[in-house]
Design a protein around this motif. Structure first.
Motif, PDB file in Angstrom:
ATOM      1  N   MET A 112       6.046  56.583  52.943  1.00  0.00           N
ATOM      2  CA  MET A 112       5.887  55.390  53.777  1.00  0.00           C
ATOM      3  C   MET A 112       4.552  55.417  54.506  1.00  0.00           C
ATOM      4  N   LEU A 113       3.996  54.227  54.733  1.00  0.00           N
ATOM      5  CA  LEU A 113       2.725  54.138  55.454  1.00  0.00           C
ATOM      6  C   LEU A 113       2.862  54.663  56.871  1.00  0.00           C
ATOM      7  N   ARG A 114       3.968  54.344  57.536  1.00  0.00           N
ATOM      8  CA  ARG A 114       4.171  54.824  58.906  1.00  0.00           C
ATOM      9  C   ARG A 114       4.156  56.350  58.955  1.00  0.00           C
ATOM     10  N   THR A 115       4.869  56.981  58.040  1.00  0.00           N
ATOM     11  CA  THR A 115       4.944  58.438  58.015  1.00  0.00           C
ATOM     12  C   THR A 115       3.581  59.050  57.728  1.00  0.00           C
ATOM     13  N   SER A 116       2.860  58.487  56.764  1.00  0.00           N
ATOM     14  CA  SER A 116       1.559  59.027  56.394  1.00  0.00           C
ATOM     15  C   SER A 116       0.554  58.910  57.537  1.00  0.00           C
ATOM     16  N   LEU A 117       0.498  57.729  58.180  1.00  0.00           N
ATOM     17  CA  LEU A 117      -0.484  57.516  59.249  1.00  0.00           C
ATOM     18  C   LEU A 117      -0.206  58.372  60.470  1.00  0.00           C
ATOM     19  N   ASN A 118       1.050  58.673  60.704  1.00  0.00           N
ATOM     20  CA  ASN A 118       1.402  59.474  61.885  1.00  0.00           C
ATOM     21  C   ASN A 118       1.491  60.967  61.594  1.00  0.00           C
ATOM     22  N   ASN A 119       1.081  61.361  60.388  1.00  0.00           N
ATOM     23  CA  ASN A 119       1.035  62.771  60.030  1.00  0.00           C
ATOM     24  C   ASN A 119      -0.390  63.281  60.234  1.00  0.00           C
ATOM     25  N   ASP A 178      -1.822  65.884  59.508  1.00  0.00           N
ATOM     26  CA  ASP A 178      -2.335  66.711  58.412  1.00  0.00           C
ATOM     27  C   ASP A 178      -2.641  65.900  57.155  1.00  0.00           C
ATOM     28  N   GLU A 179      -2.482  64.585  57.244  1.00  0.00           N
ATOM     29  CA  GLU A 179      -2.679  63.752  56.065  1.00  0.00           C
ATOM     30  C   GLU A 179      -3.737  62.688  56.351  1.00  0.00           C
ATOM     31  N   PHE A 180      -4.624  62.470  55.401  1.00  0.00           N
ATOM     32  CA  PHE A 180      -5.629  61.417  55.493  1.00  0.00           C
ATOM     33  C   PHE A 180      -5.171  60.288  54.581  1.00  0.00           C
ATOM     34  N   THR A 181      -4.912  59.122  55.156  1.00  0.00           N
ATOM     35  CA  THR A 181      -4.223  58.033  54.469  1.00  0.00           C
ATOM     36  C   THR A 181      -5.207  57.078  53.807  1.00  0.00           C
ATOM     37  N   PHE A 182      -4.886  56.681  52.582  1.00  0.00           N
ATOM     38  CA  PHE A 182      -5.665  55.669  51.879  1.00  0.00           C
ATOM     39  C   PHE A 182      -4.807  54.436  51.638  1.00  0.00           C
ATOM     40  N   THR A 183      -5.356  53.277  51.972  1.00  0.00           N
ATOM     41  CA  THR A 183      -4.760  52.011  51.580  1.00  0.00           C
ATOM     42  C   THR A 183      -5.834  51.213  50.841  1.00  0.00           C
ATOM     43  N   TYR A 184      -5.400  50.183  50.129  1.00  0.00           N
ATOM     44  CA  TYR A 184      -6.354  49.367  49.373  1.00  0.00           C
ATOM     45  C   TYR A 184      -5.948  47.906  49.487  1.00  0.00           C
ATOM     46  N   GLU A 185      -6.939  47.021  49.544  1.00  0.00           N
ATOM     47  CA  GLU A 185      -6.684  45.599  49.748  1.00  0.00           C
ATOM     48  C   GLU A 185      -6.685  44.829  48.439  1.00  0.00           C
ATOM     49  N   LEU A 186      -5.578  44.135  48.178  1.00  0.00           N
ATOM     50  CA  LEU A 186      -5.461  43.243  47.033  1.00  0.00           C
ATOM     51  C   LEU A 186      -5.682  41.804  47.500  1.00  0.00           C
ATOM     52  N   VAL A 187      -6.492  41.065  46.774  1.00  0.00           N
ATOM     53  CA  VAL A 187      -6.792  39.668  47.123  1.00  0.00           C
ATOM     54  C   VAL A 187      -6.130  38.772  46.083  1.00  0.00           C
ATOM     55  N   ARG A 198      -2.255  58.684  45.377  1.00  0.00           N
ATOM     56  CA  ARG A 198      -3.066  58.930  46.570  1.00  0.00           C
ATOM     57  C   ARG A 198      -3.134  57.730  47.511  1.00  0.00           C
ATOM     58  N   ILE A 199      -2.927  56.537  47.002  1.00  0.00           N
ATOM     59  CA  ILE A 199      -2.932  55.343  47.838  1.00  0.00           C
ATOM     60  C   ILE A 199      -1.518  55.094  48.349  1.00  0.00           C
ATOM     61  N   LYS A 200      -1.361  55.075  49.668  1.00  0.00           N
ATOM     62  CA  LYS A 200      -0.034  54.990  50.274  1.00  0.00           C
ATOM     63  C   LYS A 200       0.481  53.569  50.401  1.00  0.00           C
ATOM     64  N   ALA A 201      -0.414  52.598  50.475  1.00  0.00           N
ATOM     65  CA  ALA A 201       0.016  51.206  50.601  1.00  0.00           C
ATOM     66  C   ALA A 201      -1.068  50.294  50.052  1.00  0.00           C
ATOM     67  N   LEU A 202      -0.643  49.148  49.553  1.00  0.00           N
ATOM     68  CA  LEU A 202      -1.571  48.123  49.093  1.00  0.00           C
ATOM     69  C   LEU A 202      -1.400  46.905  49.993  1.00  0.00           C
ATOM     70  N   SER A 203      -2.477  46.523  50.659  1.00  0.00           N
ATOM     71  CA  SER A 203      -2.396  45.347  51.523  1.00  0.00           C
ATOM     72  C   SER A 203      -2.584  44.092  50.684  1.00  0.00           C
ATOM     73  N   VAL A 204      -1.962  43.011  51.137  1.00  0.00           N
ATOM     74  CA  VAL A 204      -1.993  41.742  50.409  1.00  0.00           C
ATOM     75  C   VAL A 204      -2.507  40.666  51.356  1.00  0.00           C
ATOM     76  N   THR A 205      -3.596  40.013  50.990  1.00  0.00           N
ATOM     77  CA  THR A 205      -4.233  39.040  51.866  1.00  0.00           C
ATOM     78  C   THR A 205      -3.423  37.747  51.955  1.00  0.00           C
ATOM     79  N   ASP A 206      -3.674  36.997  53.041  1.00  0.00           N
ATOM     80  CA  ASP A 206      -2.980  35.746  53.309  1.00  0.00           C
ATOM     81  C   ASP A 206      -4.020  34.631  53.431  1.00  0.00           C
TER      82      ASP A 206
END
Length: 490
Positions: A1-8, A10-19, A44-52
């Protein structure tokens, strides 16, 4: 989960933006889903953001792609843009996302709508991001809009709410307001922070120092965008709202294109990732111009290779825009110190209205008490109320270009009216779309909130601005009525 990864830690979180583009299907949508499948397999990518509706143009609603991502087993980060939603639609979308299991939302005002069907769409901006975060937090605690009571079978609302800040503003007024609103968003319930995209590492460092100074420990995703040469030229020319790109970067990319160095922009992004991790960012929000997953994977591979090295490779990845204001300045001994603020260069303009406001509306002076009685007396008769409303409309239109919203906030914006002065009618501070102090919507006009900053008292501080309670959404049932009567009828 993104919440778990960002609050860890010891972990460096990657997300990516989908348009998401226009239409409900086709090759572009297929490419987004192919990218998502590859990202899921890579891991390695924990979440994909989706634009509005990016850029203010109508496109496929983010919930459609969000559902597809859930089916693929990768977490969606939904852009929750407010430009097209009133408060009722916002609540409806929150219920929808809860039912679908879309928990991670990035709350933002959004770009001003572009021309569409039969011309220019009317922007909504009924509530701002601060008010929306507050609404979400209240709903999470069990409070429902309008005081309604939900049945006991309803599950508890649980969201992971992100907010946006730009550390890349060119002028003092713009940058101070960005940090003021960041503090307000944090108090309103934001769970994590995503920066605006930028290419000045010094400004990323300033953001982290500011958060450290304010003892804010929310995780930060630094926005690293990998532009094509055409996109870089557009950004440098000011065609992307709120984005500053140095001409030196454009020139560098032109040289790389002429020399056939197709991966130079990817190496530059990887070097930025390493620098940002060493600054203390909890992760990076990646994006780019039509990037394939193979290119993103190359960036992540380079990052993994270089982050273990004692020295970074010889890749220039820091491009500062010249002649811009900085929140921190560096002394000769290398120590960083805060730059003294200089608000209120036109503070005299607000002195007389402020005195009149205190005299008539403080509820403390005998004149204010007498004026309040008079307003309440007028409210009891239709003709008297009409006459007083006409008087108010005449006075305030001449002095403040008043639109008679009936829920006046003039005293909170240095007696400049946001209903007539700000295209988005924002009452708690500016959006992120200004550029060099000028408005996103009308580039020939100075940003409304920059003008407000110039009219503040000279002793105003960033903290004093942030400590002012943010205004609630306007009650539009009061529109075209007398704000004087409404004020004393509360």
């Amino acid at each position: 989960m993104l919440r778990t990864s960002l609050n860890n830690p010891d972990e460096f979180t990657f997300t990516y933006e989908l348009v998401a583009g226009r239409g409900c299907c086709g090759r572009q949508i297929e490419q987004l889903l192919e990218f998502a499948c590859a990202a899921k397999a890579d891991g390695r990518i924990k979440a994909l953001s989706v634009t509005d509706n990016p850029g203010g143009s109508a496109s496929l609603a983010p919930v459609a792609i969000g559902e597809e991502l859930l089916k693929l087993g990768i977490e969606p980060l939904i852009h929750f843009s407010l430009k097209d939603k009133n408060r009722s639609q916002i609540v409806s979308h929150i219920y929808l996302y809860q039912r679908l299991g879309l928990r991670s939302l990035l709350v933002m005002g959004g770009d001003f709508p572009n021309s569409g069907y039969c011309g220019q769409a009317r922007p909504v901006f009924d509530v701002d991001s601060i008010q929306t975060l507050q609404l979400m937090r209240e709903m999470e605690s069990g409070q429902q809009p309008g005081g309604c009571v939900l049945s006991r079978e309803q599950p508890q609302l649980r969201l992971f709410k992100g907010c946006v800040v730009s550390p890349f503003k060119a002028t003092e007024a713009e940058q101070v307001w960005q940090y003021v609103n960041l503090l307000r968003k944090v108090r309103a319930g934001a769970d994590f922070i995503v920066s605006q995209l930028g290419f000045d590492l010094r400004r990323f460092e300033e953001l982290m120092l500011f958060l450290q100074r304010e003892q804010i420990r929310l995780p930060v995703l630094a926005n690293v965008f990998i532009p094509s040469l055409a996109t870089a030229r557009a950004m440098a020319a000011g065609k992307v709202p709120g984005v500053l790109l140095a001409q030196e970067l454009t020139a560098q990319m032109e040289q790389e294109a002429a020399a056939g160095h197709s991966r130079a922009r990817l190496d530059r992004a990887a070097a930025m990732l390493v620098r940002l991790k060493r600054m203390g960012c909890q992760g990076v929000h990646l994006g780019g111009s039509a990037l394939r997953f193979e290119e993103v994977s190359y960036v992540l591979d380079r990052f993994a290779q270089w982050e273990q090295a004692s020295e970074l490779p010889d890749v220039v990845c820091d491009f500062s825009v010249q002649n811009t204001w900085s929140f921190f300045c560096r002394r000769e001994n290398g120590e960083l110190t805060e730059t003294p603020l200089q608000p209120g260069c036109k503070s005299g303009r607000a002195q007389l209205p402020a005195f009149s406001q205190h005299l008539l509306f403080s509820r403390q002076t005998w004149i204010s008490k007498l004026f309040g009685r008079f307003c309440r007396f007028c409210a009891k008769g239709e003709r008297r109320a009409t006459a007083l409303t006409l008087l108010e409309r005449t006075v305030k239109r001449l002095l403040f270009q008043c639109r008679m919203c009936g829920d006046c906030t003039l005293s909170h914006s240095a007696f400049l009216c946001p209903q007539s002065g700000c295209p988005k009618r924002l009452t708690n501070g500016p959006c992120g779309g200004s550029r060099f102090g000028f408005c996103e919507v009308h580039p020939s006009r100075r940003c409304f909130w920059v003008r407000v900053y110039e009219c503040l008292a000279p002793q105003t501080t960033l903290r004093s601005l942030a400590n002012q309670p943010h205004l609630p959404p306007k009650d539009w049932a009061l529109e075209k009525t007398s704000a004087w009567i409404n004020f004393f009828s509360k």
